[in-house]
Design a protein around this motif. Structure first.
Motif, PDB file in Angstrom:
ATOM      1  N   ALA A 133      35.921  49.132  48.675  1.00 26.02           N
ATOM      2  CA  ALA A 133      36.233  47.700  48.674  1.00 26.02           C
ATOM      3  C   ALA A 133      36.588  47.224  47.277  1.00 26.02           C
ATOM      4  CB  ALA A 133      35.049  46.903  49.217  1.00 26.02           C
ATOM      5  N   ALA A 134      35.901  47.749  46.266  1.00 24.96           N
ATOM      6  CA  ALA A 134      36.202  47.360  44.881  1.00 24.96           C
ATOM      7  C   ALA A 134      37.609  47.789  44.497  1.00 24.96           C
ATOM      8  CB  ALA A 134      35.182  47.976  43.936  1.00 24.96           C
ATOM      9  N   ARG A 135      38.021  48.985  44.926  1.00 24.50           N
ATOM     10  CA  ARG A 135      39.380  49.442  44.617  1.00 24.50           C
ATOM     11  C   ARG A 135      40.419  48.639  45.394  1.00 24.50           C
ATOM     12  NH1 ARG A 135      36.873  54.487  44.186  1.00 24.50           N
ATOM     13  NH2 ARG A 135      37.231  55.060  46.327  1.00 24.50           N
ATOM     14  N   LEU A 136      40.095  48.259  46.621  1.00 30.46           N
ATOM     15  CA  LEU A 136      41.034  47.504  47.439  1.00 30.46           C
ATOM     16  C   LEU A 136      41.291  46.126  46.859  1.00 30.46           C
ATOM     17  CD1 LEU A 136      42.678  47.354  50.070  1.00 30.46           C
ATOM     18  CD2 LEU A 136      40.642  46.456  51.175  1.00 30.46           C
ATOM     19  N   PHE A 137      40.256  45.472  46.350  1.00 23.75           N
ATOM     20  CA  PHE A 137      40.392  44.117  45.822  1.00 23.75           C
ATOM     21  C   PHE A 137      40.423  44.103  44.301  1.00 23.75           C
ATOM     22  CE2 PHE A 137      38.579  43.376  50.065  1.00 23.75           C
ATOM     23  CZ  PHE A 137      39.606  42.612  50.564  1.00 23.75           C
ATOM     24  N   ASP A 138      41.004  45.146  43.710  1.00 18.30           N
ATOM     25  CA  ASP A 138      41.161  45.189  42.259  1.00 18.30           C
ATOM     26  C   ASP A 138      42.089  44.047  41.837  1.00 18.30           C
ATOM     27  OD1 ASP A 138      41.322  45.884  39.623  1.00 18.30           O
ATOM     28  OD2 ASP A 138      42.045  47.919  39.956  1.00 18.30           O
ATOM     29  N   VAL A 139      41.735  43.357  40.768  1.00 18.05           N
ATOM     30  CA  VAL A 139      42.500  42.195  40.297  1.00 18.05           C
ATOM     31  C   VAL A 139      43.931  42.586  39.948  1.00 18.05           C
ATOM     32  CG1 VAL A 139      42.629  40.476  38.459  1.00 18.05           C
ATOM     33  CG2 VAL A 139      40.452  40.998  39.501  1.00 18.05           C
ATOM     34  N   ARG A 140      44.116  43.795  39.431  1.00 15.92           N
ATOM     35  CA  ARG A 140      45.467  44.240  39.070  1.00 15.92           C
ATOM     36  C   ARG A 140      46.375  44.303  40.286  1.00 15.92           C
ATOM     37  NH1 ARG A 140      43.792  49.625  36.099  1.00 15.92           N
ATOM     38  NH2 ARG A 140      42.433  49.609  37.911  1.00 15.92           N
ATOM     39  N   ARG A 141      45.838  44.695  41.422  1.00 13.42           N
ATOM     40  CA  ARG A 141      46.645  44.765  42.644  1.00 13.42           C
ATOM     41  C   ARG A 141      47.069  43.358  43.083  1.00 13.42           C
ATOM     42  NH1 ARG A 141      46.441  48.781  46.694  1.00 13.42           N
ATOM     43  NH2 ARG A 141      44.605  49.552  45.601  1.00 13.42           N
ATOM     44  N   ILE A 142      46.130  42.428  43.053  1.00  9.74           N
ATOM     45  CA  ILE A 142      46.416  41.062  43.490  1.00  9.74           C
ATOM     46  C   ILE A 142      47.434  40.404  42.560  1.00  9.74           C
ATOM     47  CG2 ILE A 142      45.407  38.787  43.853  1.00  9.74           C
ATOM     48  CD1 ILE A 142      42.794  40.326  44.629  1.00  9.74           C
ATOM     49  N   ILE A 143      47.199  40.520  41.245  1.00 11.18           N
ATOM     50  CA  ILE A 143      48.129  39.913  40.271  1.00 11.18           C
ATOM     51  C   ILE A 143      49.494  40.571  40.375  1.00 11.18           C
ATOM     52  CG2 ILE A 143      48.603  39.672  37.800  1.00 11.18           C
ATOM     53  CD1 ILE A 143      45.597  39.325  37.392  1.00 11.18           C
ATOM     54  N   GLY A 144      49.528  41.893  40.465  1.00  8.38           N
ATOM     55  CA  GLY A 144      50.796  42.607  40.560  1.00  8.38           C
ATOM     56  C   GLY A 144      51.601  42.199  41.783  1.00  8.38           C
TER      57      GLY A 144
ATOM     58  N   GLY B 294      54.902  42.257  37.274  1.00  7.40           N
ATOM     59  CA  GLY B 294      54.226  42.676  38.507  1.00  7.40           C
ATOM     60  C   GLY B 294      54.286  44.178  38.702  1.00  7.40           C
ATOM     61  N   LEU B 295      55.437  44.781  38.422  1.00  8.73           N
ATOM     62  CA  LEU B 295      55.560  46.232  38.537  1.00  8.73           C
ATOM     63  C   LEU B 295      54.698  46.943  37.493  1.00  8.73           C
ATOM     64  CD1 LEU B 295      59.370  46.546  39.320  1.00  8.73           C
ATOM     65  CD2 LEU B 295      57.430  46.826  40.891  1.00  8.73           C
ATOM     66  N   PHE B 296      54.569  46.345  36.312  1.00 10.82           N
ATOM     67  CA  PHE B 296      53.691  46.904  35.283  1.00 10.82           C
ATOM     68  C   PHE B 296      52.244  46.942  35.776  1.00 10.82           C
ATOM     69  CE2 PHE B 296      50.603  45.823  31.958  1.00 10.82           C
ATOM     70  CZ  PHE B 296      50.646  46.999  31.225  1.00 10.82           C
ATOM     71  N   PHE B 297      51.767  45.853  36.373  1.00  9.18           N
ATOM     72  CA  PHE B 297      50.398  45.809  36.874  1.00  9.18           C
ATOM     73  C   PHE B 297      50.183  46.846  37.983  1.00  9.18           C
ATOM     74  CE2 PHE B 297      49.781  41.792  34.703  1.00  9.18           C
ATOM     75  CZ  PHE B 297      48.430  41.827  34.397  1.00  9.18           C
ATOM     76  N   LEU B 298      51.156  46.998  38.882  1.00  7.33           N
ATOM     77  CA  LEU B 298      51.017  47.965  39.965  1.00  7.33           C
ATOM     78  C   LEU B 298      51.064  49.393  39.429  1.00  7.33           C
ATOM     79  CD1 LEU B 298      53.126  46.218  42.732  1.00  7.33           C
ATOM     80  CD2 LEU B 298      50.635  46.300  42.495  1.00  7.33           C
TER      81      LEU B 298
ATOM     82  N   LEU C  69      48.293  54.443  37.773  1.00  6.99           N
ATOM     83  CA  LEU C  69      48.005  55.433  36.739  1.00  6.99           C
ATOM     84  C   LEU C  69      46.538  55.459  36.329  1.00  6.99           C
ATOM     85  CD1 LEU C  69      51.162  54.921  34.518  1.00  6.99           C
ATOM     86  CD2 LEU C  69      50.697  56.791  36.111  1.00  6.99           C
ATOM     87  N   ARG C  70      45.875  54.325  36.362  1.00  6.20           N
ATOM     88  CA  ARG C  70      44.464  54.220  35.980  1.00  6.20           C
ATOM     89  C   ARG C  70      43.683  53.512  37.088  1.00  6.20           C
ATOM     90  NH1 ARG C  70      42.679  56.509  31.054  1.00  6.20           N
ATOM     91  NH2 ARG C  70      44.510  56.684  29.760  1.00  6.20           N
ATOM     92  N   PRO C  71      43.382  54.215  38.185  1.00  6.37           N
ATOM     93  CA  PRO C  71      42.638  53.554  39.264  1.00  6.37           C
ATOM     94  C   PRO C  71      41.232  53.174  38.808  1.00  6.37           C
ATOM     95  CG  PRO C  71      42.921  55.892  39.725  1.00  6.37           C
ATOM     96  CD  PRO C  71      43.664  55.601  38.461  1.00  6.37           C
ATOM     97  N   ALA C  72      40.643  52.269  39.542  1.00  7.62           N
ATOM     98  CA  ALA C  72      39.289  51.814  39.217  1.00  7.62           C
ATOM     99  C   ALA C  72      38.319  52.975  39.342  1.00  7.62           C
ATOM    100  CB  ALA C  72      38.876  50.685  40.149  1.00  7.62           C
TER     101      ALA C  72
END
Length: 105
Positions: free
Chosen positions: A23-34, A76-80, A85-88
């Motif tokens: 769940a933490a990886r799914l709702f990572d802030v980087r994913r939402i912002i990206g 957005g592509l940078f965040f994704l 490249l660096r998963p939680a």
């Protein structure tokens, strides 16, 4: 006496930790912002592809929608990419829990 053995409790805790990490990886802030920047970047870029004369006059002949949309898309592509490249990292294993005695005592 409890109806659950120590092994059952440990297995339960391990399952909950795995679900929590997922769940933490799914709702990572980087994913939402990206994703938000990509979606808004596409919308603003599409608006900037065919600007009206009045919008160009307001911005002193700079197609601000196109440039802003492309910048948002790149961010957005940078965040994704960063997320890919660096998963939680998974949470560290809990400390303080006694390891099970191999003799069963």
């Amino acid at each position: 006496m409890s109806e659950f053995s120590e092994k059952d409790v440990q297995r339960s805790v391990t399952d909950l930790e795995t679900k929590s990490a997922s769940a933490a990886r799914l709702f990572d802030v980087r994913r939402i912002i990206g994703l938000l920047f990509v979606v808004y970047g596409v919308i603003v870029t599409l608006c900037g592809i065919a600007p009206s004369d009045s919008s160009l006059d307001k911005s002193e002949n700079v197609n601000i929608n196109l440039w802003t949309g492309l910048a948002m898309l790149a961010l957005g592509l940078f965040f994704l990419a960063w997320l890919k490249l660096r998963p939680a990292a998974p949470p560290p294993p809990p400390t303080g829990m006694e390891e099970e005695n191999p003799l069963g005592h």
